[in-house]
Motif scaffolding. Sequence first.
Motif, PDB file in Angstrom:
ATOM      1  N   ALA A   1      42.284  47.258  36.381  1.00  0.00           N
ATOM      2  CA  ALA A   1      41.053  46.656  36.900  1.00  0.00           C
ATOM      3  C   ALA A   1      41.388  45.643  37.985  1.00  0.00           C
ATOM      4  O   ALA A   1      40.744  45.603  39.044  1.00  0.00           O
ATOM      5  CB  ALA A   1      40.270  46.003  35.768  1.00  0.00           C
TER       6      ALA A   1
ATOM      7  N   THR B   1      42.551  47.213  41.288  1.00  0.00           N
ATOM      8  CA  THR B   1      41.491  47.971  41.953  1.00  0.00           C
ATOM      9  C   THR B   1      40.288  47.088  42.261  1.00  0.00           C
ATOM     10  O   THR B   1      39.235  47.579  42.652  1.00  0.00           O
ATOM     11  CB  THR B   1      41.058  49.185  41.107  1.00  0.00           C
ATOM     12  N   LYS B   2      40.475  45.773  42.058  1.00  0.00           N
ATOM     13  CA  LYS B   2      39.427  44.795  42.358  1.00  0.00           C
ATOM     14  C   LYS B   2      38.138  45.087  41.576  1.00  0.00           C
ATOM     15  O   LYS B   2      37.030  44.976  42.107  1.00  0.00           O
ATOM     16  CB  LYS B   2      39.171  44.716  43.857  1.00  0.00           C
ATOM     17  N   THR B   3      38.310  45.457  40.324  1.00  0.00           N
ATOM     18  CA  THR B   3      37.187  45.678  39.419  1.00  0.00           C
ATOM     19  C   THR B   3      37.106  44.462  38.507  1.00  0.00           C
ATOM     20  O   THR B   3      37.958  44.270  37.641  1.00  0.00           O
ATOM     21  CB  THR B   3      37.399  46.956  38.579  1.00  0.00           C
ATOM     22  N   ASP B   4      36.104  43.629  38.704  1.00  0.00           N
ATOM     23  CA  ASP B   4      35.965  42.373  37.971  1.00  0.00           C
ATOM     24  C   ASP B   4      35.303  42.632  36.616  1.00  0.00           C
ATOM     25  O   ASP B   4      34.073  42.707  36.513  1.00  0.00           O
ATOM     26  CB  ASP B   4      35.149  41.380  38.802  1.00  0.00           C
TER      27      ASP B   4
ATOM     28  N   ALA C   1      31.483  42.069  35.380  1.00  0.00           N
ATOM     29  CA  ALA C   1      30.764  43.252  34.886  1.00  0.00           C
ATOM     30  C   ALA C   1      30.121  42.973  33.529  1.00  0.00           C
ATOM     31  O   ALA C   1      28.993  43.404  33.269  1.00  0.00           O
ATOM     32  CB  ALA C   1      31.707  44.447  34.794  1.00  0.00           C
TER      33      ALA C   1
ATOM     34  N   GLN D   1      42.962  50.066  46.100  1.00  0.00           N
ATOM     35  CA  GLN D   1      41.505  49.961  46.030  1.00  0.00           C
ATOM     36  C   GLN D   1      40.912  50.979  45.054  1.00  0.00           C
ATOM     37  O   GLN D   1      39.831  50.786  44.545  1.00  0.00           O
ATOM     38  CB  GLN D   1      40.901  50.165  47.419  1.00  0.00           C
TER      39      GLN D   1
ATOM     40  N   PHE E   1      36.165  52.691  36.410  1.00  0.00           N
ATOM     41  CA  PHE E   1      36.480  51.560  37.276  1.00  0.00           C
ATOM     42  C   PHE E   1      35.673  51.631  38.568  1.00  0.00           C
ATOM     43  O   PHE E   1      35.111  50.633  39.017  1.00  0.00           O
ATOM     44  CB  PHE E   1      37.981  51.513  37.602  1.00  0.00           C
ATOM     45  N   MET E   2      35.616  52.798  39.170  1.00  0.00           N
ATOM     46  CA  MET E   2      34.899  52.936  40.435  1.00  0.00           C
ATOM     47  C   MET E   2      33.398  52.715  40.247  1.00  0.00           C
ATOM     48  O   MET E   2      32.754  52.070  41.072  1.00  0.00           O
ATOM     49  CB  MET E   2      35.183  54.300  41.065  1.00  0.00           C
TER      50      MET E   2
ATOM     51  N   ARG F   1      32.771  48.986  39.947  1.00  0.00           N
ATOM     52  CA  ARG F   1      32.893  48.327  41.253  1.00  0.00           C
ATOM     53  C   ARG F   1      31.658  48.566  42.108  1.00  0.00           C
ATOM     54  O   ARG F   1      31.117  47.644  42.711  1.00  0.00           O
ATOM     55  CB  ARG F   1      34.131  48.825  41.996  1.00  0.00           C
TER      56      ARG F   1
ATOM     57  N   GLU G   1      29.018  45.765  43.405  1.00  0.00           N
ATOM     58  CA  GLU G   1      28.817  45.596  44.846  1.00  0.00           C
ATOM     59  C   GLU G   1      27.345  45.742  45.199  1.00  0.00           C
ATOM     60  O   GLU G   1      26.817  44.999  46.029  1.00  0.00           O
ATOM     61  CB  GLU G   1      29.651  46.603  45.633  1.00  0.00           C
TER      62      GLU G   1
END
Length: 92
Positions: free
Chosen positions: A18, A21-24, A28, A68, A80-81, A84, A88
């Motif tokens: 996470a 891949t910049k998944t907070d 969340a 990413q 994960f995607m 994100r 966003e």
Amino acid sequence: MKPLGRQNTHVWLAQRMAQVTKTDLVLAMKKAQLNQDDWAAMVEDCRHCDWTEGCKKFLALQIDAPAQVPPDACRNQERFMALRVALEEMDT
């Protein structure tokens, strides 16, 4: 049937994936995009993964330039995607 990986190991692998891949995950959860059951399911999927050693190597290479997108081999790539993207979209 292959034995499951150690839960603690996979909690940390999923958290690290996470991160790179910049998944907070904390955001969340705060924004109700991820709950405890969802997180538990992600860790459980990670525990079933046959790519654990590859994951560890991938994550070790991401220190200076985080990826990413999770690699295709990641069982939680779509989750994960999706997280994100949802976060966003909430910022816009």
